[in-house]
Design an enzyme around this catalytic site. Structure first.
Site, short mmCIF file in Angstrom:
data_model
loop_
_atom_site.label_atom_id
_atom_site.label_comp_id
_atom_site.label_asym_id
_atom_site.label_seq_id
_atom_site.Cartn_x
_atom_site.Cartn_y
_atom_site.Cartn_z
N TYR A 1 30.37 30.88 6.17
CA TYR A 1 30.33 32.17 5.64
C TYR A 1 29.07 32.86 6.44
O TYR A 1 27.97 32.12 6.66
CB TYR A 1 30.32 32.31 4.25
CG TYR A 1 31.31 32.20 3.49
CD1 TYR A 1 32.30 33.24 3.33
CD2 TYR A 1 31.72 30.98 2.60
CE1 TYR A 1 33.44 33.12 2.54
CE2 TYR A 1 32.81 30.80 1.94
CZ TYR A 1 33.83 31.95 1.74
OH TYR A 1 34.80 31.83 1.11
N TYR B 1 35.40 23.98 3.16
CA TYR B 1 33.99 23.77 3.17
C TYR B 1 33.46 23.03 2.01
O TYR B 1 34.03 23.23 0.84
CB TYR B 1 33.26 24.99 3.24
CG TYR B 1 33.37 26.23 2.25
CD1 TYR B 1 32.76 25.89 1.04
CD2 TYR B 1 34.36 27.23 2.59
CE1 TYR B 1 32.99 27.14 0.26
CE2 TYR B 1 34.43 28.22 1.52
CZ TYR B 1 33.79 28.22 0.29
OH TYR B 1 33.85 28.97 -0.63
N ARG C 1 36.04 23.11 -1.23
CA ARG C 1 36.96 24.15 -1.37
C ARG C 1 38.27 23.85 -0.42
O ARG C 1 38.00 23.80 1.02
CB ARG C 1 36.34 25.63 -1.26
CG ARG C 1 35.24 25.94 -1.90
CD ARG C 1 35.54 26.22 -3.53
NE ARG C 1 37.19 26.31 -3.81
CZ ARG C 1 37.57 27.61 -3.82
NH1 ARG C 1 36.85 28.77 -3.91
NH2 ARG C 1 38.68 27.82 -4.23
N HIS D 1 40.74 29.18 1.93
CA HIS D 1 41.10 30.23 1.09
C HIS D 1 40.70 31.17 1.81
O HIS D 1 39.54 31.59 2.42
CB HIS D 1 40.53 30.02 -0.34
CG HIS D 1 39.01 29.82 -0.27
ND1 HIS D 1 38.47 28.76 0.07
CD2 HIS D 1 38.17 30.95 -0.76
CE1 HIS D 1 37.13 28.95 -0.04
NE2 HIS D 1 36.95 30.32 -0.60
N HIS E 1 39.47 35.04 -0.16
CA HIS E 1 39.14 36.10 -1.31
C HIS E 1 39.62 37.10 -1.15
O HIS E 1 39.64 37.84 -0.31
CB HIS E 1 37.73 36.18 -1.49
CG HIS E 1 37.03 34.72 -1.73
ND1 HIS E 1 36.41 34.37 -2.94
CD2 HIS E 1 36.51 34.02 -0.78
CE1 HIS E 1 35.98 33.16 -2.87
NE2 HIS E 1 35.72 32.83 -1.50
FE LIG Z 1 35.01 30.99 -0.77
#
Ligand SMILES: [Fe+3]
Lengths: 204, 247
Positions: free
Chosen positions: B113, B152, B162, B165, B167
């Site tokens: 991110y 990640y 995770r 995905h 969001h």
């Molecule tokens: Fe996330």
């Protein structure tokens, strides 16, 4: 038998620690994609009503401030009208958005909204509700957004008759929904997620 | 005022809390101290809940729904498997919901991110910001272009990852319809190992968050397509009420 053919609401998932990227990208340093973060400015110089500042911090069950929460508020204008197509009683102030969005400060967790004091809005049976602001809180660790209301400490009479506040069985929890006045037009509304002074959250 | 007029038009279906995640889900450790311990207080819906903000199509910029280009330097583009994500926002009655502001955010193709608090060793992509938005059309449809995000790791239990995905944040017509959720990708084995996915109590609910690969909507030699529909709480019909306008 026939079927109602209903769908199920999409399951909620946590906003996670990086909600800023999607909802307030300029705040988290992703600049140049959107001109400004949505919900930053609720008022302009022409907005009717008393200017107020509402600040606060969200705390977890250990008393630790959340530094990754995102708060949204939704409120009526100074005359108690919502700027929404579902509002059929009149036209709300075109210079007021009614909706604000803020992320907590990375260092302290505090957020501040600059808005106006809302007017009273009727309950479905016609009684008036005391002036209030609806809050919606998301963060890492919150699986589904939490909804609550902030009421004003200087509206004691209206609060005492408010159809929502008066239906709370545990009246000792009502103060969790009432902001503190910290100065002229300045209010503090801390939100406690869990524990002894847990804020009342609503299933609306 | 007759009884049937006392209820404001446009009430929203009650939320099925048994279908939604509980607040306290110990496998997702952060929820332990952040979950209200007292029951939510039921209340009648009022204008404060059935009204909500409106966002106009004119606020959407030309590249807002293109994560491949909206942060990239001129002439460059984000790295990763190019995909189109499309679908509809429906309500529980199956009607498309128009004018929904849909915001989305994600990690880059390496699972990283663009965020100050992010610590994963996968590199940033200088041409990928990770946010986008659009507003649904009259039939509730939306679409955007991006790169497929990577999985990640995250600090929870000893070795939690995770699944890939995206969001999503959605605004319905009423503030009570406000929803944040996540989209997963068909066939990802990490979905069934994830404690955040596992907060969803029903496997049908989890399945409803998994987007399907749609080869028919793929743009050949360019981008594959994933179809992802989302559902907001339904709105009551205004039967037996004085209609000020259609619902
Ligand atoms: Fe996330």
């Amino acid at each position: 038998m026939q079927s109602l053919n209903r769908l199920k609401e999409s399951p909620s998932q946590t906003a996670g620690p990086y909600v800023h990227i999607g909802c307030v990208p300029n705040f988290c340093g992703i600049e140049g994609v959107y001109p400004e973060d949505l919900g930053t400015a609720m008022v302009n110089e022409k907005t009717k009503g008393e200017r107020i500042k509402v600040s606060g911090t969200v705390y977890d069950g250990t008393g630790t401030p959340l530094k990754d929460a995102m708060i949204e508020i939704w409120q009526a204008d100074a005359d108690g009208l919502y700027p929404s197509p579902e509002e059929h009683r009149g036209t709300a102030d075109p210079n007021f958005t009614g909706w604000g969005r803020k992320a907590g400060d990375y260092g302290t967790g505090e957020w501040i909204f600059e808005t106006i004091k809302p007017g009273a809005v009727p309950f479905p049976d016609g009684r008036m509700m005391a002036p209030h602001i609806t809050f919606w809180v998301v963060a890492r660790g919150i699986n589904i957004g939490l909804q609550t209301r902030m009421y004003f400490p200087d509206e004691a009479d209206a609060n005492a008759k408010d159809p929502i506040l008066t239906r709370i069985e545990h009246q000792n929890r009502v103060p969790t929904l009432i902001a503190q006045k910290t100065g002229d037009g300045a209010y503090k509304f801390d939100i406690i997620l869990q524990g002894e002074n847990e804020t009342v959250f609503f299933d609306v | 005022m007759s009884l049937s007029n006392q209820r404001p038009a446009g009430g929203i279906f009650a939320r099925d809390r048994a279908w939604q995640p509980e607040a306290l889900t110990p496998q997702y450790k952060t929820s332990v101290a952040r979950s209200p311990s007292r029951a939510l207080l039921s209340m009648p819906q009022t204008l404060s809940e059935i009204t909500g903000p409106v966002f106009g199509h004119n606020m959407i910029g030309a590249l807002d729904n293109d994560l491949i280009l909206n942060f990239a330097k001129s002439g460059e583009s984000a790295i990763g498997p190019r995909i189109i994500v499309y679908g509809r926002v429906l309500d529980e009655s199956g009607r498309g919901v128009p004018n929904v502001l849909v915001e989305f955010w994600q990690a880059n193709a390496g699972g990283r991110y663009r965020h100050a608090k992010e610590g994963y060793i996968a590199p940033l992509d200088p041409n990928f910001g990770g946010c986008g938005r659009c507003i649904t059309g009259e039939d509730g449809s939306y679409e955007f272009r991006t790169v497929q995000p990577g999985p990640y790791p995250w600090p929870n239990r000893g070795n939690d990852w995770r699944p890939a995905h995206i969001h999503f944040s959605l605004f319905g017509q009423g503030f009570a319809q406000r929803l944040i959720t996540q989209m997963y990708f068909e066939g990802d084995p990490m979905i069934w190992k994830c404690p955040i996915v596992d907060t969803v109590p029903h496997s049908d609910g989890i399945e409803s968050l998994i987007a399907l690969l749609d080869m028919d909507s793929t743009i050949p030699m360019d981008a594959r397509a994933y179809k992802f529909d989302m559902v907001l709480r339904g709105k009551r019909s205004t039967l037996f009420e004085n209609k000020l306008e259609g619902n």
